[in-house]
Design a protein around this motif. Structure first.
Motif, PDB file in Angstrom:
ATOM      1  N   ILE A  61       3.185  -4.376   3.406  1.00 23.74           N
ATOM      2  CA  ILE A  61       4.200  -3.338   3.297  1.00 23.74           C
ATOM      3  C   ILE A  61       3.529  -2.009   2.992  1.00 23.74           C
ATOM      4  O   ILE A  61       2.700  -1.911   2.091  1.00 23.74           O
ATOM      5  N   PHE A  62       3.899  -0.986   3.760  1.00 29.90           N
ATOM      6  CA  PHE A  62       3.423   0.369   3.520  1.00 29.90           C
ATOM      7  C   PHE A  62       4.578   1.205   2.969  1.00 29.90           C
ATOM      8  O   PHE A  62       5.640   1.292   3.601  1.00 29.90           O
ATOM      9  N   SER A  63       4.367   1.804   1.815  1.00 26.69           N
ATOM     10  CA  SER A  63       5.314   2.768   1.261  1.00 26.69           C
ATOM     11  C   SER A  63       4.621   4.122   1.326  1.00 26.69           C
ATOM     12  O   SER A  63       4.021   4.597   0.358  1.00 26.69           O
ATOM     13  N   ASP A  64       4.705   4.732   2.503  1.00 28.65           N
ATOM     14  CA  ASP A  64       3.875   5.891   2.857  1.00 28.65           C
ATOM     15  C   ASP A  64       4.672   7.183   2.709  1.00 28.65           C
ATOM     16  O   ASP A  64       5.436   7.563   3.598  1.00 28.65           O
ATOM     17  N   TYR A  65       4.465   7.856   1.587  1.00 23.37           N
ATOM     18  CA  TYR A  65       5.164   9.113   1.331  1.00 23.37           C
ATOM     19  C   TYR A  65       4.410  10.323   1.885  1.00 23.37           C
ATOM     20  O   TYR A  65       4.774  11.454   1.603  1.00 23.37           O
ATOM     21  N   GLU A  66       3.361  10.059   2.640  1.00 23.84           N
ATOM     22  CA  GLU A  66       2.548  11.112   3.262  1.00 23.84           C
ATOM     23  C   GLU A  66       2.008  12.084   2.209  1.00 23.84           C
ATOM     24  O   GLU A  66       1.993  13.303   2.382  1.00 23.84           O
ATOM     25  N   LYS A  67       1.519  11.513   1.117  1.00 21.68           N
ATOM     26  CA  LYS A  67       0.890  12.298   0.053  1.00 21.68           C
ATOM     27  C   LYS A  67      -0.630  12.180   0.085  1.00 21.68           C
ATOM     28  O   LYS A  67      -1.305  12.538  -0.869  1.00 21.68           O
ATOM     29  N   GLY A  68      -1.165  11.641   1.179  1.00 18.93           N
ATOM     30  CA  GLY A  68      -2.604  11.630   1.371  1.00 18.93           C
ATOM     31  C   GLY A  68      -3.312  10.331   1.101  1.00 18.93           C
ATOM     32  O   GLY A  68      -4.516  10.216   1.368  1.00 18.93           O
ATOM     33  N   LEU A  69      -2.619   9.310   0.611  1.00 16.55           N
ATOM     34  CA  LEU A  69      -3.296   8.041   0.313  1.00 16.55           C
ATOM     35  C   LEU A  69      -3.634   7.271   1.584  1.00 16.55           C
ATOM     36  O   LEU A  69      -4.688   6.638   1.666  1.00 16.55           O
ATOM     37  N   ILE A  70      -2.754   7.323   2.597  1.00 17.79           N
ATOM     38  CA  ILE A  70      -2.893   6.464   3.771  1.00 17.79           C
ATOM     39  C   ILE A  70      -3.188   7.304   5.017  1.00 17.79           C
ATOM     40  O   ILE A  70      -2.270   7.754   5.716  1.00 17.79           O
ATOM     41  N   PRO A  71      -4.452   7.539   5.335  1.00 18.34           N
ATOM     42  CA  PRO A  71      -4.788   8.261   6.570  1.00 18.34           C
ATOM     43  C   PRO A  71      -4.341   7.473   7.804  1.00 18.34           C
ATOM     44  O   PRO A  71      -4.258   6.243   7.773  1.00 18.34           O
TER      45      PRO A  71
ATOM     46  N   THR B  59     -10.050   4.860   2.090  1.00 19.07           N
ATOM     47  CA  THR B  59     -10.999   4.739   3.196  1.00 19.07           C
ATOM     48  C   THR B  59     -11.071   3.283   3.639  1.00 19.07           C
ATOM     49  O   THR B  59     -10.589   2.382   2.945  1.00 19.07           O
ATOM     50  N   GLU B  60     -11.685   3.056   4.785  1.00 18.97           N
ATOM     51  CA  GLU B  60     -11.834   1.694   5.286  1.00 18.97           C
ATOM     52  C   GLU B  60     -12.592   0.827   4.287  1.00 18.97           C
ATOM     53  O   GLU B  60     -12.165  -0.291   3.968  1.00 18.97           O
ATOM     54  N   SER B  61     -13.705   1.318   3.789  1.00 16.82           N
ATOM     55  CA  SER B  61     -14.507   0.532   2.855  1.00 16.82           C
ATOM     56  C   SER B  61     -13.764   0.300   1.544  1.00 16.82           C
ATOM     57  O   SER B  61     -13.820  -0.791   0.970  1.00 16.82           O
ATOM     58  N   ASP B  62     -13.050   1.325   1.070  1.00 10.81           N
ATOM     59  CA  ASP B  62     -12.278   1.169  -0.163  1.00 10.81           C
ATOM     60  C   ASP B  62     -11.181   0.135   0.015  1.00 10.81           C
ATOM     61  O   ASP B  62     -10.894  -0.644  -0.904  1.00 10.81           O
ATOM     62  N   PHE B  63     -10.576   0.126   1.195  1.00 10.88           N
ATOM     63  CA  PHE B  63      -9.502  -0.831   1.434  1.00 10.88           C
ATOM     64  C   PHE B  63     -10.002  -2.257   1.298  1.00 10.88           C
ATOM     65  O   PHE B  63      -9.414  -3.072   0.583  1.00 10.88           O
ATOM     66  N   TYR B  64     -11.097  -2.584   1.966  1.00 10.60           N
ATOM     67  CA  TYR B  64     -11.598  -3.951   1.901  1.00 10.60           C
ATOM     68  C   TYR B  64     -12.164  -4.283   0.526  1.00 10.60           C
ATOM     69  O   TYR B  64     -12.124  -5.425   0.083  1.00 10.60           O
ATOM     70  N   LYS B  65     -12.656  -3.284  -0.164  1.00  3.82           N
ATOM     71  CA  LYS B  65     -13.138  -3.512  -1.525  1.00  3.82           C
ATOM     72  C   LYS B  65     -11.976  -3.806  -2.465  1.00  3.82           C
ATOM     73  O   LYS B  65     -12.041  -4.710  -3.309  1.00  3.82           O
ATOM     74  N   LYS B  66     -10.883  -3.064  -2.308  1.00  4.53           N
ATOM     75  CA  LYS B  66      -9.736  -3.215  -3.212  1.00  4.53           C
ATOM     76  C   LYS B  66      -8.932  -4.472  -2.934  1.00  4.53           C
ATOM     77  O   LYS B  66      -8.437  -5.121  -3.841  1.00  4.53           O
TER      78      LYS B  66
ATOM     79  N   ILE C  55       0.855  -1.189   0.000  1.00  6.57           N
ATOM     80  CA  ILE C  55       0.000   0.000   0.000  1.00  6.57           C
ATOM     81  C   ILE C  55       0.888   1.235   0.000  1.00  6.57           C
ATOM     82  O   ILE C  55       1.766   1.369   0.862  1.00  6.57           O
ATOM     83  N   GLY C  56       0.676   2.127  -0.947  1.00 12.04           N
ATOM     84  CA  GLY C  56       1.485   3.337  -0.937  1.00 12.04           C
ATOM     85  C   GLY C  56       1.298   4.207  -2.161  1.00 12.04           C
ATOM     86  O   GLY C  56       0.704   3.784  -3.164  1.00 12.04           O
ATOM     87  N   GLU C  57       1.803   5.422  -2.074  1.00  9.59           N
ATOM     88  CA  GLU C  57       1.682   6.379  -3.172  1.00  9.59           C
ATOM     89  C   GLU C  57       2.721   6.098  -4.258  1.00  9.59           C
ATOM     90  O   GLU C  57       3.876   5.790  -3.964  1.00  9.59           O
ATOM     91  N   SER C  58       2.273   6.232  -5.493  1.00  9.89           N
ATOM     92  CA  SER C  58       3.154   6.065  -6.648  1.00  9.89           C
ATOM     93  C   SER C  58       3.287   7.383  -7.394  1.00  9.89           C
ATOM     94  O   SER C  58       2.393   8.226  -7.371  1.00  9.89           O
ATOM     95  N   CYS C  59       4.421   7.534  -8.057  1.00 10.50           N
ATOM     96  CA  CYS C  59       4.626   8.707  -8.898  1.00 10.50           C
ATOM     97  C   CYS C  59       5.217   8.270 -10.229  1.00 10.50           C
ATOM     98  O   CYS C  59       5.550   7.100 -10.425  1.00 10.50           O
ATOM     99  N   GLN C  60       5.337   9.205 -11.114  1.00 11.07           N
ATOM    100  CA  GLN C  60       6.022   8.981 -12.380  1.00 11.07           C
ATOM    101  C   GLN C  60       7.321   9.769 -12.347  1.00 11.07           C
ATOM    102  O   GLN C  60       7.317  10.988 -12.181  1.00 11.07           O
ATOM    103  N   ASP C  61       8.436   9.069 -12.474  1.00 11.41           N
ATOM    104  CA  ASP C  61       9.748   9.707 -12.485  1.00 11.41           C
ATOM    105  C   ASP C  61      10.190   9.919 -13.931  1.00 11.41           C
ATOM    106  O   ASP C  61      10.360   8.954 -14.686  1.00 11.41           O
TER     107      ASP C  61
END
Length: 265
Positions: free
Chosen positions: A126-136, A104-111, A15-21
């Motif tokens: 594994i959490f790749s948490d760049y604090e860009k808003g994906l993982i509250p 969100t909680e519901s989105d997590f279990y749905k995904k 789970i984590g934010e992705s970007c395009q480099d």
């Protein structure tokens, strides 16, 4: 020394934010007549998967199956302008500060397609948490509270208490800014060319020519998580993660491990 581990059977939830480099290569041979700045003559552009997408690629390099929850990588764009002759980065331009859809909680279990009691299907989360808003904070805490397996986290959050019973990989600057973390979590601090530290032990890094540090932390996280989940000790997993991260910094752009790299551990 070849590894005797068999990580191919691992099932990982990432789970984590992705970007395009984007890497824009060119040459600077003259100054602008309009201002005392170099003129960049563009030659070519190369695009790499960045942030959590880079973690995913490196986990898969070990033969693991990855279920991936992320954002549209085009929301977060990093453009780097590189001088071909020197290999030096001249400028980085970032676009996008936050992802458009927090998890969100519901989105997590749905995904992920599983109820809380079913999360043990995974060998590791594994959490790749760049604090860009994906993982509250509350969603991270919910996931960790409902999972009994190994949890690995690379996070830029200052309040890390949401990650219960986890291995927290942070760098020395993030360690200084961290407000708190859970008492039942293990903290590994990466120190760049100095290696890493864990539990009052220091692990040195080999001396290499550093070309580009982009994504080195992603390689470290993927390697450590896969090896430790596969049965390696924390100490051995850290040493081998440092070795793989040291390989990544010798290349331009984000780096994905290959069979030859993995064969060395």
């Amino acid at each position: 020394m070849a590894t005797t581990l068999q990580p191919k059977s691992l099932r990982v939830l990432l789970i984590g934010e992705s970007c395009q480099d984007e890497y824009h290569y060119g040459e600077c041979r003259r100054l602008s007549p309009e201002a005392p700045v170099p003129v960049f003559d563009w030659n070519c552009t190369k695009v790499f998967p960045g942030m959590a997408s880079n973690v995913k690629a490196n986990i898969e390099a070990f033969g693991c199956k990855v279920d991936f929850i992320s954002n549209n990588p085009e929301e977060l764009l990093k453009k780097r302008y590189i001088d071909d002759r020197s290999g030096q980065q001249l400028l980085r331009v970032d676009s996008g500060k936050l992802v458009s859809q927090p998890l969100t909680e519901s989105d997590f279990y749905k995904k992920c397609g599983r109820i809380p009691s079913g999360l043990d299907y995974y060998d590791a989360i594994i959490f790749s948490d760049y604090e860009k808003g994906l993982i509250p904070w509350d969603v991270a805490n919910l996931i960790c509270s409902n999972y009994t397996g190994k949890i690995f986290v690379d996070s830029k959050k200052s309040d890390l208490t949401c990650y219960e019973n986890a291995f927290l990989k942070i760098n020395e600057f993030e360690e200084e800014e961290a407000l708190a973390w859970s008492e039942n979590s293990e903290v590994i601090v990466t120190l760049g060319k100095a290696g890493a530290k864990w539990a009052n032990s220091y692990f040195p890094a080999p001396k290499v020519d550093v070309y580009d540090v982009t994504g080195a932390g992603d390689v470290f996280l993927a390697t450590f998580a896969v090896l430790h989940t596969s049965g390696e000790t924390v100490q051995a997993s850290i040493k081998k993660a440092i070795l793989m991260a040291s390989k990544s910094v010798q290349h331009s752009g984000t780096y994905q491990l290959n069979k030859n790299d993995i064969g060395e551990i």
